[in-house]
Scaffold this motif. Sequence first.
Motif, short mmCIF file in Angstrom:
data_model
loop_
_atom_site.label_atom_id
_atom_site.label_comp_id
_atom_site.label_asym_id
_atom_site.label_seq_id
_atom_site.Cartn_x
_atom_site.Cartn_y
_atom_site.Cartn_z
N LYS C 31 -128.36 -26.35 64.18
CA LYS C 31 -128.99 -25.09 63.79
C LYS C 31 -128.27 -24.51 62.57
CE LYS C 31 -130.60 -21.26 66.49
NZ LYS C 31 -130.29 -20.39 67.62
N LEU C 32 -126.94 -24.52 62.63
CA LEU C 32 -126.15 -23.97 61.53
C LEU C 32 -126.44 -24.73 60.24
CD1 LEU C 32 -122.70 -23.36 63.30
CD2 LEU C 32 -124.39 -21.65 62.65
N HIS C 33 -126.47 -26.05 60.34
CA HIS C 33 -126.76 -26.85 59.15
C HIS C 33 -128.10 -26.49 58.55
CE1 HIS C 33 -123.46 -29.63 58.68
NE2 HIS C 33 -123.40 -29.79 59.97
N TYR C 34 -129.07 -26.27 59.43
CA TYR C 34 -130.41 -25.92 58.96
C TYR C 34 -130.41 -24.57 58.24
CZ TYR C 34 -135.30 -24.64 58.89
OH TYR C 34 -136.54 -24.21 58.48
N VAL C 35 -129.75 -23.61 58.87
CA VAL C 35 -129.68 -22.27 58.28
C VAL C 35 -129.01 -22.35 56.91
CG1 VAL C 35 -128.58 -20.00 58.49
CG2 VAL C 35 -129.66 -21.06 60.48
N ILE C 36 -127.94 -23.14 56.85
CA ILE C 36 -127.21 -23.26 55.59
C ILE C 36 -128.07 -23.92 54.52
CG2 ILE C 36 -125.30 -24.52 54.49
CD1 ILE C 36 -123.75 -23.83 57.15
N HIS C 37 -128.78 -24.94 54.92
CA HIS C 37 -129.68 -25.63 54.00
C HIS C 37 -130.68 -24.66 53.37
CE1 HIS C 37 -131.53 -29.27 52.47
NE2 HIS C 37 -132.70 -28.68 52.69
N CYS C 38 -131.28 -23.82 54.21
CA CYS C 38 -132.22 -22.81 53.70
C CYS C 38 -131.51 -21.79 52.82
CB CYS C 38 -132.90 -22.06 54.86
SG CYS C 38 -133.89 -23.15 55.88
N ALA C 39 -130.32 -21.47 53.22
CA ALA C 39 -129.55 -20.48 52.47
C ALA C 39 -129.30 -20.95 51.05
CB ALA C 39 -128.23 -20.18 53.18
N LEU C 40 -129.05 -22.25 50.90
CA LEU C 40 -128.77 -22.78 49.56
C LEU C 40 -129.98 -22.60 48.65
CD1 LEU C 40 -126.71 -25.97 50.40
CD2 LEU C 40 -125.90 -23.80 49.51
N LEU C 64 -128.89 -12.89 51.93
CA LEU C 64 -129.80 -13.90 51.41
C LEU C 64 -131.12 -13.87 52.17
CD1 LEU C 64 -127.37 -16.91 50.84
CD2 LEU C 64 -128.32 -15.36 49.14
N TYR C 65 -130.99 -13.90 53.48
CA TYR C 65 -132.19 -13.72 54.31
C TYR C 65 -131.74 -13.61 55.76
CZ TYR C 65 -131.84 -18.63 55.71
OH TYR C 65 -131.41 -19.82 56.22
N PRO C 66 -132.53 -12.87 56.52
CA PRO C 66 -132.21 -12.80 57.95
C PRO C 66 -132.98 -13.87 58.71
CG PRO C 66 -133.78 -11.07 57.34
CD PRO C 66 -133.65 -12.00 56.16
N THR C 67 -132.31 -14.53 59.63
CA THR C 67 -133.04 -15.43 60.52
C THR C 67 -133.14 -14.71 61.86
OG1 THR C 67 -131.14 -16.50 61.50
CG2 THR C 67 -131.90 -17.36 59.40
N HIS C 80 -119.10 -22.70 40.80
CA HIS C 80 -120.29 -23.14 41.52
C HIS C 80 -120.05 -23.51 42.98
CE1 HIS C 80 -122.12 -22.97 37.59
NE2 HIS C 80 -121.17 -23.73 37.15
N VAL C 81 -119.04 -22.93 43.56
CA VAL C 81 -118.82 -23.10 45.00
C VAL C 81 -119.57 -21.96 45.69
CG1 VAL C 81 -117.12 -22.98 46.86
CG2 VAL C 81 -116.60 -24.24 44.77
N LYS C 82 -120.36 -22.33 46.69
CA LYS C 82 -121.10 -21.33 47.43
C LYS C 82 -120.39 -21.04 48.74
CE LYS C 82 -123.59 -24.25 45.86
NZ LYS C 82 -124.29 -25.02 44.82
N VAL C 83 -120.19 -19.76 49.00
CA VAL C 83 -119.59 -19.38 50.27
C VAL C 83 -120.67 -18.65 51.07
CG1 VAL C 83 -117.61 -18.30 51.39
CG2 VAL C 83 -117.45 -18.99 49.00
N LEU C 84 -120.84 -19.05 52.30
CA LEU C 84 -121.88 -18.42 53.13
C LEU C 84 -121.25 -17.83 54.39
CD1 LEU C 84 -124.63 -21.19 53.01
CD2 LEU C 84 -124.51 -19.11 51.63
N LEU C 85 -121.73 -16.67 54.76
CA LEU C 85 -121.29 -16.05 56.00
C LEU C 85 -122.51 -15.82 56.87
CD1 LEU C 85 -118.72 -13.25 55.01
CD2 LEU C 85 -118.26 -15.25 56.43
N LEU C 86 -122.46 -16.29 58.09
CA LEU C 86 -123.54 -16.02 59.03
C LEU C 86 -123.04 -14.97 59.99
CD1 LEU C 86 -124.43 -18.72 57.76
CD2 LEU C 86 -125.16 -19.45 60.03
N LEU C 87 -123.68 -13.80 59.98
CA LEU C 87 -123.25 -12.72 60.86
C LEU C 87 -124.27 -12.54 61.98
CD1 LEU C 87 -122.17 -9.99 58.25
CD2 LEU C 87 -120.88 -11.95 59.10
N ASP C 88 -123.75 -12.23 63.17
CA ASP C 88 -124.71 -11.99 64.24
C ASP C 88 -124.67 -10.53 64.70
OD1 ASP C 88 -122.61 -13.89 66.53
OD2 ASP C 88 -122.38 -11.84 65.76
#
Lengths: 180, 185, 152
Positions: C31-40, C64-67, C80-88
Amino acid sequence: MAGIPPAPSPGVVAKKPARRCAEVCLELLCAESVRLFHAKQSGPAAAAALEAVGYRVGQQLAERYTRDKPRLGDTLEIIKFVCKDFWQALFKKQVDNLKTNHRGVYVLQDNGFRWLQRLSPPAPGSDPGREEAARQLALSYLHLPCGIVRGALCHLGVICTVEADPKQMPSCTFTIRIMA
Amino acid sequence: MLRSGPTGARNAPALEQINAEVFTLTYGSIVRQLISDYEDIEEVNKQLEQMGYNMGIRLVDEFLAKAKISRCSSFRDTADVVAKQALPMFLNVTANVTNWSPDQTECSLVLTDNPLADFVELPDEYRELRYCNVLAGVVRGALEMVNMEVECRWVSDMLRGDDCYELRLKLKEHRDEKFPYKDDD
Amino acid sequence: MGIACVAFIGPQNNPMYLRSIDPASDDLYMKLHYVIHCALDAVEEKVLLKRGPGDSQDAYLGLLYPTEDYKVYGYLTNTHVKVLLLLDDEGAVKDEAVMRVFRRLHGLYVDTASNPFHKFGLPLSSPRFDAAVDGVVSIYRGAGASQGGFMT
């Protein structure tokens, strides 16, 4: 409340003051690395090794020096960053002159390239043999800084080659050729 | 152009300074390159020490030009000068001199702050690497220029999990020449 | 701040670091991989949009977007390094607070990249970095951290 570690104060993340050291340490390290790599390998192999050393440093410095900078835009902006902030941090001055043919070639001129300061230019009127030897020596000292510049540019997205020409020491030009 | 500023107070001579990170990163990259060129870690250790030796013999001139030290004829005095004057002058760190042998021919230079090791995380596969070996060579080279033949080796290394950097100095020979920089006469 | 996941993705969209804060099952990782993929994808869009003249060119890209389960925030370095944070987080999260987390993570990455044994282009493998990320996450997990202020 017990058990929760004190949080940092809101605001800018505190940064320790940059560590300093004597410049002569770096000078001698560079001089020694030139000697070391040339002692065990042929000219071109030594050049490649020194360039590789510089390339890694350039990548790391690109990370460090752009950390707090707003986003750099196009190629020209990145090259200007290299000519100004990057050159200043690394060589204690900015590039003196930047020229481009608008077709992917940029020529940076530094009239007092710091890393060549320890090499004395041949006296005016020296025979061509002497001048050539001095030039070759200067070139051997330039692989490392060229590598640094190329490493930084590539790491910022500008894929290129960098070639130095110690025209009239300590003045030196660096030619950046963008790879399509 | 490099020797700017007056030779000021005894403990703060003015050598041109730079941000240490360029020095640290360049050294690290050289170590990396040597590892990929030599593969044999012992050989890399030797090359680093030799590199340091060559640097040390030239650093002495820089040091003596700036530091106001009087004749420094004993090994004991010399170790102190390295720890309390030379290291601060070049690297802005100090060391302690400890663990003297009874006959005063062996001692340790102990550092807890080492600019060479900034950012370094030694992978397990390079456990045998003496990352800071250049410093061992620098001390050996520098002391050779003041007529002391010493053996320098690291006995503690924070990069390998120890709690300090300890360089063990062992005096092999002290050629009894007059120290060229006399403060009298 | 409910940081569920920290991810670093390299310039070639190469995975550098993926850390689920709570222990994750294989399903969760997918699931995380999928979310990250969309996030990119969302990152690319945001970056193109921000290219207008006069636009502030910050590293921080904001939400970026809410899931369904997460709010995904992004940050892009000059390298060009992307840092992503998934918050719940259920409630509101202040940009300021998220920015602060990103800045600290960025700093940790820069120091890790300064290790001579670091290999660009490969995933990060540094115990020190792992522990430091833990440290940052734990600091910001305090009550009220999402609001930008901190309470002890």
